[in-house]
Design an enzyme around this catalytic site. Sequence first.
Site, PDB file in Angstrom:
ATOM      1  N   ASP A 177     -15.585   1.365  15.312  1.00 15.12           N
ATOM      2  CA  ASP A 177     -15.090   1.256  16.683  1.00 15.12           C
ATOM      3  C   ASP A 177     -16.207   1.698  17.631  1.00 15.12           C
ATOM      4  OD1 ASP A 177     -12.750   0.869  15.162  1.00 15.12           O
ATOM      5  OD2 ASP A 177     -11.484   1.859  16.651  1.00 15.12           O
TER       6      ASP A 177
ATOM      7  N   LYS B 208      -6.790  -4.166  20.240  1.00 13.75           N
ATOM      8  CA  LYS B 208      -6.347  -2.808  19.909  1.00 13.75           C
ATOM      9  C   LYS B 208      -6.155  -1.991  21.175  1.00 13.75           C
ATOM     10  CE  LYS B 208      -7.729   1.414  17.434  1.00 13.75           C
ATOM     11  NZ  LYS B 208      -8.677   2.023  16.456  1.00 13.75           N
TER      12      LYS B 208
ATOM     13  N   LYS C  84     -10.928  -3.500  22.192  1.00 12.94           N
ATOM     14  CA  LYS C  84     -10.079  -2.309  22.236  1.00 12.94           C
ATOM     15  C   LYS C  84     -10.125  -1.718  23.634  1.00 12.94           C
ATOM     16  CE  LYS C  84     -10.073   2.328  20.093  1.00 12.94           C
ATOM     17  NZ  LYS C  84     -10.670   3.153  19.012  1.00 12.94           N
TER      18      LYS C  84
END
Length: 256
Positions: free
Chosen positions: A102, A197, A165
């Site tokens: 991430d 996300k 995200k």
Amino acid sequence: MELQSPREAAAFALSLLDLTNLRDDCDNAAIENLCLRAQTPHGNSAAICIWPRFIAHARNILGPGHPVRIATVVNFPSGDLAVAEVVEETLKAVEDGADEIDLVIPYKAFIAGDEAAVTTMVEAVRAACPQSTLKVILETGEIRDMALVRRASELAIAAGADFIKTSTGKVQVNATLEAADIMLRAIRETKAKVGFKPAGGISTVADADLYLRLAESILGPNWVMPSTFRFGASSLLDDILAVLSGTTAPRAAAGY
């Protein structure tokens, strides 16, 4: 999938959950607890999301090929590190056993007008982890301007993101339905095979269901699955388990 009840929403959300501990006081014992929590009587979470320094410990607990994937964060949370340093973080994370990366974009540079900084960072990290799932964190609550959120989404997708995200969970404004709407529409309109996300502040099944319904309304009833949608959350698991078991659970300290 048309969700009909809170119980169905809870079971579905569990399968999409990146169970997170990115607290500053995280330690090995907390990681051991997180790995246990991710494996519930109702099924497993999709992944755990942890600081890079705990990847090897988590991999020792979960073992190779475990259905609960290990995600970690790089260029986190500031987005300010040099590309070479972030690439080094990424290579070490993969070596230690991370399945998913991430990455925080250099969002301050982006806000200041430097689109190339986003492209360069995402492309470099993508090249450093070609077999890993790459989730690109836009930090939408800091970007604020929804036109810029849309542009950041497009840049991340074009540079090789597997997911886009919303947030680190470390700023004042994290996941919002407004930002989610923009990001999901960017995925639809670029026709990219990219997931979404939302992370930060999603703590109940009712909250999660709003995001699931939004995603279904934009991308269709069969689009949402663990390969295309994750929740970044910690305390959400308590509410999921409470709904599934028909009890009221105490709220855990938030890891996001």
